[in-house]
Each structure stands twice: as structure tokens, then as C-alpha cells.
Design a protein around this motif. Structure first.
Motif, mmCIF file in Angstrom:
data_model
loop_
_atom_site.group_PDB
_atom_site.id
_atom_site.type_symbol
_atom_site.label_atom_id
_atom_site.label_comp_id
_atom_site.label_asym_id
_atom_site.label_seq_id
_atom_site.Cartn_x
_atom_site.Cartn_y
_atom_site.Cartn_z
ATOM 1 N N ASP A 25 45.462 29.287 6.602
ATOM 2 C CA ASP A 25 45.494 30.081 5.240
ATOM 3 C C ASP A 25 44.333 29.449 4.316
ATOM 4 O O ASP A 25 44.025 30.350 3.571
ATOM 5 C CB ASP A 25 46.845 29.208 4.730
ATOM 6 N N GLN A 26 43.871 28.346 4.521
ATOM 7 C CA GLN A 26 42.715 27.919 3.813
ATOM 8 C C GLN A 26 41.431 28.622 4.237
ATOM 9 O O GLN A 26 40.634 29.007 3.266
ATOM 10 C CB GLN A 26 42.366 26.343 4.082
ATOM 11 N N VAL A 27 41.436 28.920 5.327
ATOM 12 C CA VAL A 27 40.334 30.035 5.837
ATOM 13 C C VAL A 27 40.300 31.214 5.230
ATOM 14 O O VAL A 27 39.436 31.763 4.516
ATOM 15 C CB VAL A 27 40.213 30.211 7.339
ATOM 16 N N ARG A 28 41.394 31.760 5.001
ATOM 17 C CA ARG A 28 41.675 33.238 4.242
ATOM 18 C C ARG A 28 41.423 32.771 2.705
ATOM 19 O O ARG A 28 40.891 33.620 2.056
ATOM 20 C CB ARG A 28 43.197 33.686 4.274
ATOM 21 N N TYR A 30 39.324 30.671 1.403
ATOM 22 C CA TYR A 30 37.674 30.803 1.142
ATOM 23 C C TYR A 30 37.261 31.718 1.711
ATOM 24 O O TYR A 30 35.908 31.996 1.034
ATOM 25 C CB TYR A 30 37.308 29.399 1.940
ATOM 26 N N SER A 31 37.731 32.633 2.255
ATOM 27 C CA SER A 31 37.049 33.964 2.612
ATOM 28 C C SER A 31 37.107 34.896 1.498
ATOM 29 O O SER A 31 36.120 35.637 1.031
ATOM 30 C CB SER A 31 38.045 34.667 3.667
ATOM 31 N N VAL A 33 37.139 33.335 -1.871
ATOM 32 C CA VAL A 33 36.180 32.727 -2.841
ATOM 33 C C VAL A 33 34.741 33.454 -2.399
ATOM 34 O O VAL A 33 33.709 33.735 -3.204
ATOM 35 C CB VAL A 33 36.352 31.129 -2.441
ATOM 36 N N LEU A 34 34.657 33.461 -0.936
ATOM 37 C CA LEU A 34 33.171 33.916 -0.557
ATOM 38 C C LEU A 34 33.049 35.205 -1.037
ATOM 39 O O LEU A 34 31.873 35.601 -1.462
ATOM 40 C CB LEU A 34 33.235 33.702 1.113
ATOM 41 N N GLU A 35 34.117 36.073 -1.144
ATOM 42 C CA GLU A 35 33.828 37.384 -1.567
ATOM 43 C C GLU A 35 33.923 37.631 -3.022
ATOM 44 O O GLU A 35 32.993 38.300 -3.631
ATOM 45 C CB GLU A 35 35.035 38.293 -1.001
ATOM 46 N N LYS A 36 34.548 36.901 -3.643
ATOM 47 C CA LYS A 36 34.654 37.160 -5.203
ATOM 48 C C LYS A 36 33.903 36.442 -5.760
ATOM 49 O O LYS A 36 33.367 36.812 -7.005
ATOM 50 C CB LYS A 36 36.305 36.850 -5.502
ATOM 51 N N ARG A 37 33.315 35.389 -5.457
ATOM 52 C CA ARG A 37 32.474 34.436 -6.097
ATOM 53 C C ARG A 37 31.156 34.525 -5.809
ATOM 54 O O ARG A 37 30.029 34.950 -6.151
ATOM 55 C CB ARG A 37 32.920 32.904 -6.270
ATOM 56 N N ILE A 38 30.825 34.161 -4.422
ATOM 57 C CA ILE A 38 29.364 33.878 -4.069
ATOM 58 C C ILE A 38 28.959 35.250 -3.749
ATOM 59 O O ILE A 38 27.673 35.472 -4.244
ATOM 60 C CB ILE A 38 29.348 33.129 -2.619
ATOM 61 N N SER A 39 29.290 36.145 -3.182
ATOM 62 C CA SER A 39 28.918 37.628 -2.943
ATOM 63 C C SER A 39 28.836 38.454 -4.272
ATOM 64 O O SER A 39 27.820 39.093 -4.421
ATOM 65 C CB SER A 39 29.813 38.241 -1.983
#
Length: 239
Positions: A25-28, A30-31, A33-39
Motif C-alpha cells: 500500500d505504501q509503495v502504491r 509513493y508511486s 507521489v512520484l507521478e504527481k509531484r516529482i514527475s
């Protein structure tokens, strides 16, 4: 006594399954977060810089080992541009000032999010390793062959059949395979590991130079985004 053995076996197993589910669940999370913030901030910077040579220099200056989320068509896609700039606020007195401020703000957010993301990756790596150790301990304390043999030795030769749904004596290996608990994959197989970026203060001069150079070579499609000033708290560095 047999119920106690079963409760201990399946209770321990349930703890591992719950921990694994929480990890996934935590991996999903932060996936996302990776898409919406960093990317999104990376893509915004790519669009602002536009030129592949400037983007390459930016990655070198920032400490990015590769062009994450980059595609050759990225800076020319109107659909992507509309998506990543939707609802974004700008500040500055001139179009050039808003362009510059937005680029610097993008990098500041990006560096902060990458730092937070890296800390979470480390925490998830620890969780994965803990679960793997739990599974090893589980198998050391819960050998299904030994458990079934012990139960049969207590005068209930049909118990193994009851547990396995018709399993014959000697088929414990089949049951063990059905009940196998596999450790979750290492975090690196779910999410990319991103090195921490240089601090905004450290890269400010180089980034400002790249942004100004990019502004002089930008097309009207992007510059028109910065034509209107959206209300934003006044800052001393607004130009």
C-alpha cells in the motif's frame, strides 16, 4: 493443543500478510507521489528549458544521473503542457519575471520532494528487509512437515487430510508449496531510486542562467502561459 498450534501458525502468518499488504500500500502511495509531484515538476522544467542541450546541462548541474520522465516529444506536446500547467499560479511583474520565478520555484519543490521521496524509499527498504526476516523466522519455527508429522503422532492420522482438503500422508510438500509465503520484492523493483539533487542555493546561479537562456529561445505557445499575472504574495526578488 492442536488448535493452539494452528492458531500460532496462522496467527504468525497473518501478521506477515498484513505487514506485506501495508508495504505494498505504501509503495502504491509513493508511486502516486512520484507521478504527481516529482514527475510533474520535472516535466515542467523540461518544457521551460525546451532545448535538449539545455535539459542535458540542467540534469548535470542538478545531479540527475539520467533524464527521468523525459521523452523527445515531451516539450512539443500541447496535451501534456495543458495538464502539467493546469491550475498553476505564477508571480512576478513581467512575463520574463514570472517565467524565471516559476522555473526556480519548480526546482525548489522538486529538490524538496526528491529528498522526502528518498527518505521514504529508505524506510520502505527497511520494511521489506524486516518482512523478509519475519518470513525466515516463520519457516524456522513453523516447518509444516514437522507440524503434520507431530499431529499424526498424536493419534489422529486423518488430521493432515482434513487440513489439506484430502491430502494423503506424504503429501505435506504439496501443502507447504500451497502455503508458501514469498517475501515482497525489493523497493528498487517497484520504484526508481532517485539521488538527492543539489540544493536550490547551490544550483541557483547555474539554473538561473539556463532559465534565462531558455526564455530567449522559447516559443509563443509557452510564453503565453506567463502573459497574465495571477495574484501572488509580493517578494523582493520579483522582477
Amino acid at each position: 493443543f492442536k488448535k493452539e498450534i494452528a492458531d500460532r501458525y496462522f496467527g504468525f502468518r497473518k501478521v506477515i500478510e498484513d505487514d506485506t499488504q501495508d508495504y505494498e500500500d505504501q509503495v502504491r502511495q509513493y508511486s502516486y507521489v512520484l507521478e504527481k509531484r516529482i514527475s510533474f515538476d520535472l516535466i515542467r522544467l523540461y518544457i521551460l528549458l525546451k532545448d535538449s542541450a539545455l535539459i542535458h546541462l540542467f540534469c548535470e548541474e542538478a545531479g540527475l544521473e539520467e533524464k527521468l520522465f523525459y521523452d523527445d516529444e515531451l516539450t512539443n506536446s500541447q496535451a501534456i503542457m495543458l495538464r502539467v500547467f493546469q491550475g498553476v499560479r505564477f508571480h512576478g511583474f513581467t512575463k520574463a519575471g514570472r517565467f524565471k520565478n516559476f522555473g526556480l520555484d519548480c526546482y525548489k519543490r522538486l529538490a524538496e520532494h526528491v529528498d522526502q521521496y528518498g527518505k521514504k524509499i529508505e524506510a520502505l527498504r527497511d520494511v521489506q528487509e524486516t518482512i523478509s526476516e519475519e518470513i525466515k523466522l516463520f519457516y524456522r519455527k513453523n516447518d509444516i512437515n514437522a507440524i503434520l508429522s507431530f499431529m499424526r503422532s498424536m493419534g489422529n492420522p486423518d488430521l493432515s487430510s482434513h487440513l489439506a482438503g484430502g491430502m494423503e500422508v506424504g503429501m505435506a510438500e504439496s501443502l507447504e508449496k500451497k502455503l508458501e509465503i514469498k517475501p515482497p520484492f525489493p523497493i528498487e523493483q517497484y520504484l526508481p531510486v532517485i539521488p538527492n539533487l543539489k540544493s536550490p542555493d547551490r544550483i541557483h546561479k547555474e539554473l538561473l542562467r539556463l532559465i534565462k537562456q531558455a526564455y530567449s529561445g522559447q516559443d509563443d505557445q509557452i510564453l503565453n502561459i506567463f502573459s497574465q499575472k495571477v495574484p501572488f504574495p509580493h517578494r523582493k526578488d520579483d522582477r
